[in-house]
Design a protein around this motif. Sequence first.
Motif, PDB file in Angstrom:
ATOM      1  N   PRO A 314      -9.001  -0.721  -7.336  1.00 64.83           N
ATOM      2  CA  PRO A 314      -8.328   0.457  -7.881  1.00 64.83           C
ATOM      3  C   PRO A 314      -7.748   0.264  -9.274  1.00 64.83           C
ATOM      4  O   PRO A 314      -7.540   1.232  -9.999  1.00 64.83           O
ATOM      5  N   ALA A 315      -7.483  -1.006  -9.675  1.00 64.24           N
ATOM      6  CA  ALA A 315      -6.890  -1.225 -10.995  1.00 64.24           C
ATOM      7  C   ALA A 315      -7.926  -1.218 -12.102  1.00 64.24           C
ATOM      8  O   ALA A 315      -7.579  -1.179 -13.280  1.00 64.24           O
ATOM      9  N   ALA A 316      -9.219  -1.249 -11.741  1.00 66.00           N
ATOM     10  CA  ALA A 316     -10.263  -1.278 -12.761  1.00 66.00           C
ATOM     11  C   ALA A 316     -10.193  -0.005 -13.603  1.00 66.00           C
ATOM     12  O   ALA A 316     -10.171   1.101 -13.089  1.00 66.00           O
ATOM     13  N   GLY A 317     -10.147  -0.175 -14.902  1.00 64.91           N
ATOM     14  CA  GLY A 317     -10.114   0.973 -15.792  1.00 64.91           C
ATOM     15  C   GLY A 317      -8.728   1.487 -16.099  1.00 64.91           C
ATOM     16  O   GLY A 317      -8.571   2.349 -16.969  1.00 64.91           O
ATOM     17  N   LEU A 318      -7.700   0.998 -15.398  1.00 65.03           N
ATOM     18  CA  LEU A 318      -6.340   1.445 -15.682  1.00 65.03           C
ATOM     19  C   LEU A 318      -5.785   0.684 -16.886  1.00 65.03           C
ATOM     20  O   LEU A 318      -6.092  -0.498 -17.070  1.00 65.03           O
ATOM     21  N   PRO A 319      -4.965   1.352 -17.711  1.00 67.03           N
ATOM     22  CA  PRO A 319      -4.320   0.624 -18.817  1.00 67.03           C
ATOM     23  C   PRO A 319      -3.519  -0.555 -18.277  1.00 67.03           C
ATOM     24  O   PRO A 319      -2.760  -0.419 -17.327  1.00 67.03           O
ATOM     25  N   ARG A 320      -3.679  -1.700 -18.878  1.00 63.41           N
ATOM     26  CA  ARG A 320      -3.103  -2.920 -18.320  1.00 63.41           C
ATOM     27  C   ARG A 320      -1.581  -2.969 -18.432  1.00 63.41           C
ATOM     28  O   ARG A 320      -0.916  -3.702 -17.705  1.00 63.41           O
ATOM     29  N   ASP A 321      -1.004  -2.176 -19.355  1.00 67.75           N
ATOM     30  CA  ASP A 321       0.438  -2.266 -19.548  1.00 67.75           C
ATOM     31  C   ASP A 321       1.205  -1.135 -18.872  1.00 67.75           C
ATOM     32  O   ASP A 321       2.430  -1.081 -18.961  1.00 67.75           O
ATOM     33  N   GLU A 322       0.522  -0.209 -18.197  1.00 66.10           N
ATOM     34  CA  GLU A 322       1.211   0.891 -17.522  1.00 66.10           C
ATOM     35  C   GLU A 322       1.672   0.462 -16.131  1.00 66.10           C
ATOM     36  O   GLU A 322       1.008  -0.309 -15.454  1.00 66.10           O
ATOM     37  N   SER A 323       2.801   0.997 -15.719  1.00 66.88           N
ATOM     38  CA  SER A 323       3.325   0.696 -14.381  1.00 66.88           C
ATOM     39  C   SER A 323       2.848   1.748 -13.390  1.00 66.88           C
ATOM     40  O   SER A 323       2.732   2.931 -13.730  1.00 66.88           O
ATOM     41  N   HIS A 324       2.598   1.312 -12.175  1.00 66.69           N
ATOM     42  CA  HIS A 324       2.155   2.198 -11.118  1.00 66.69           C
ATOM     43  C   HIS A 324       2.995   1.934  -9.863  1.00 66.69           C
ATOM     44  O   HIS A 324       3.692   0.926  -9.764  1.00 66.69           O
ATOM     45  N   SER A 325       2.904   2.847  -8.929  1.00 63.68           N
ATOM     46  CA  SER A 325       3.777   2.807  -7.753  1.00 63.68           C
ATOM     47  C   SER A 325       3.038   2.210  -6.558  1.00 63.68           C
ATOM     48  O   SER A 325       1.935   2.658  -6.209  1.00 63.68           O
ATOM     49  N   LEU A 326       3.657   1.230  -5.919  1.00 64.56           N
ATOM     50  CA  LEU A 326       3.044   0.511  -4.793  1.00 64.56           C
ATOM     51  C   LEU A 326       4.043   0.398  -3.643  1.00 64.56           C
ATOM     52  O   LEU A 326       5.223   0.127  -3.857  1.00 64.56           O
ATOM     53  N   ILE A 327       3.547   0.610  -2.440  1.00 62.60           N
ATOM     54  CA  ILE A 327       4.330   0.347  -1.231  1.00 62.60           C
ATOM     55  C   ILE A 327       3.586  -0.718  -0.427  1.00 62.60           C
ATOM     56  O   ILE A 327       2.387  -0.593  -0.172  1.00 62.60           O
ATOM     57  N   ALA A 328       4.296  -1.764  -0.055  1.00 61.48           N
ATOM     58  CA  ALA A 328       3.746  -2.825   0.790  1.00 61.48           C
ATOM     59  C   ALA A 328       4.494  -2.797   2.117  1.00 61.48           C
ATOM     60  O   ALA A 328       5.723  -2.877   2.149  1.00 61.48           O
ATOM     61  N   VAL A 329       3.740  -2.680   3.219  1.00 57.11           N
ATOM     62  CA  VAL A 329       4.357  -2.539   4.541  1.00 57.11           C
ATOM     63  C   VAL A 329       3.762  -3.573   5.500  1.00 57.11           C
ATOM     64  O   VAL A 329       2.548  -3.544   5.760  1.00 57.11           O
ATOM     65  N   PRO A 330       4.561  -4.494   6.034  1.00 57.27           N
ATOM     66  CA  PRO A 330       4.055  -5.396   7.075  1.00 57.27           C
ATOM     67  C   PRO A 330       3.633  -4.601   8.312  1.00 57.27           C
ATOM     68  O   PRO A 330       4.283  -3.623   8.688  1.00 57.27           O
ATOM     69  N   ILE A 331       2.535  -5.019   8.938  1.00 61.06           N
ATOM     70  CA  ILE A 331       2.025  -4.363  10.149  1.00 61.06           C
ATOM     71  C   ILE A 331       2.471  -5.212  11.335  1.00 61.06           C
ATOM     72  O   ILE A 331       2.043  -6.357  11.485  1.00 61.06           O
ATOM     73  N   ARG A 332       3.323  -4.653  12.189  1.00 61.18           N
ATOM     74  CA  ARG A 332       3.893  -5.411  13.299  1.00 61.18           C
ATOM     75  C   ARG A 332       3.628  -4.720  14.624  1.00 61.18           C
ATOM     76  O   ARG A 332       3.716  -3.500  14.744  1.00 61.18           O
ATOM     77  N   ALA A 333       3.280  -5.528  15.618  1.00 61.47           N
ATOM     78  CA  ALA A 333       3.095  -5.040  16.981  1.00 61.47           C
ATOM     79  C   ALA A 333       3.413  -6.185  17.930  1.00 61.47           C
ATOM     80  O   ALA A 333       3.133  -7.345  17.630  1.00 61.47           O
ATOM     81  N   ARG A 334       4.024  -5.850  19.072  1.00 58.58           N
ATOM     82  CA  ARG A 334       4.397  -6.868  20.068  1.00 58.58           C
ATOM     83  C   ARG A 334       5.301  -7.942  19.472  1.00 58.58           C
ATOM     84  O   ARG A 334       5.270  -9.112  19.869  1.00 58.58           O
ATOM     85  N   GLY A 335       6.092  -7.564  18.461  1.00 61.10           N
ATOM     86  CA  GLY A 335       6.991  -8.516  17.841  1.00 61.10           C
ATOM     87  C   GLY A 335       6.316  -9.497  16.911  1.00 61.10           C
ATOM     88  O   GLY A 335       6.956 -10.431  16.420  1.00 61.10           O
ATOM     89  N   LEU A 336       5.034  -9.304  16.648  1.00 57.60           N
ATOM     90  CA  LEU A 336       4.284 -10.209  15.777  1.00 57.60           C
ATOM     91  C   LEU A 336       3.761  -9.443  14.563  1.00 57.60           C
ATOM     92  O   LEU A 336       3.501  -8.240  14.624  1.00 57.60           O
TER      93      LEU A 336
END
Length: 469
Positions: A314-336
Amino acid sequence: MTQWSAGAKALWGWSRQEAVGLELADLYTADGVPRHKDGHTFDAPTQITALTVEDQRVGFLVMADDGAEEQALDNALMSWLFDQFPLAISINDGEARVLRYNEAMCRLTGLSEENVRARLPTEAVPGVAAAEDVRRVRRVAATGEPETAERFVKVPGETKAHAWAADFFPLRDSARRVRAVGCAAYDYSQQYGSRERLALMSEARTRIGESLDVTGTTQEVIKVAVPRFADAVSIHLCEVIFHGDLPAPILSGPVVLRRADPPPEQAGGKPAAPVETVHPESSRIARSLAADRAELLRVKASEIDRWFGDASGPAAGLPRDESHSLIAVPIRARGLTLGLALFLRYAPAHEPFSADDLTVTEDLIARAAICLDNARRFTREHGIAEALQRTLLPHGSTSHSAVETTARYLPAGAGAEVGGDWFDVIPLPGARVGLVVGDVVGHGITASAAMGQLRTAVRHARRHRAPAG
């Protein structure tokens, strides 16, 4: 008449010099209705009070009020309300020509009221939205029925379009005739975002979990989220998940993940083989998993490559110095922790993720985690059942004094559930052979175990020459 005020002059039209000496009958009709100098009558409640000096009546004070001052104040208040109201308001005639703009509408359009008065909106602001507004105003003027519109519009001074709502309503006179059409426009982004988030979760409840395949479940998540919620989504899972196993209880040190969504195609259109990626303990992905919480981040294109593990993604072609919005979410099930989900916004049409979006993403991945765990469990049970079934079926060809047999077992499809289908070749006395084909109702380990019991029972019965049943 001995005294005459400026208010009396404004009301009756007589100057002080003309009024002094007049009689009360010159100012009122026989019925007591005030009469103007030019002869027309008007409505002005009158109060007459006696003037006394030492209990002796010396004259009368006549006070009349036509309410003009109060009406002027009312008119001023309404004018102030229109001009200073925080919503952008316009008034258009039946042909959609502009009659009035309030201050908020002038700020919104970047145009002064003088520049747009008596002009169609399309003349001042060309575009599809303005043309639709003209048609909508004319419909409201013709039918007298209000209308509401929602659209994405980029107004002057803004970098990107966002949601706006506008109410179009008829303005009627005392006879209920439509004399003009009012329009009130307001920023609808917050309500629109809330509605879209609710719609996203509603769709997630019905679409995620249809597949009992790990890769298929990740595809369901991506189809729900892209492009309505994010411009790109990538899901990275522990390698053991794809084989039906659970990861270690604690993810510490380097983390080995495999991208579950399809990797980019290689040259020639062939899909790239899935590759495990080792993320050092100091990497952003490893730290995000160790934090065990969703994170809302601003990242540059070079960082996106490291998060997604794909320089042509997805970053291909994007200006290298612009900021973009990202959410990182751990995937948890059964306590793992099963892995990590990444949601990225980079397109101009999308606002950066908000705190509300972060909450929605956590809810979405919580549901996806349950479905991924179900797919993992199915993969494990499917593998066990398939191994059990193949162990119990004959292998290769079977030689007999009377016949030579060969067989092949092929499930209905790659994703088909293993059932209780079985076949067997049983040698019998007298140059005979028994061919057995059966099907146990059901799927999975239970059906495979029942198949094994029936196979054993049939062989036992033949060995003791019991009649076939």
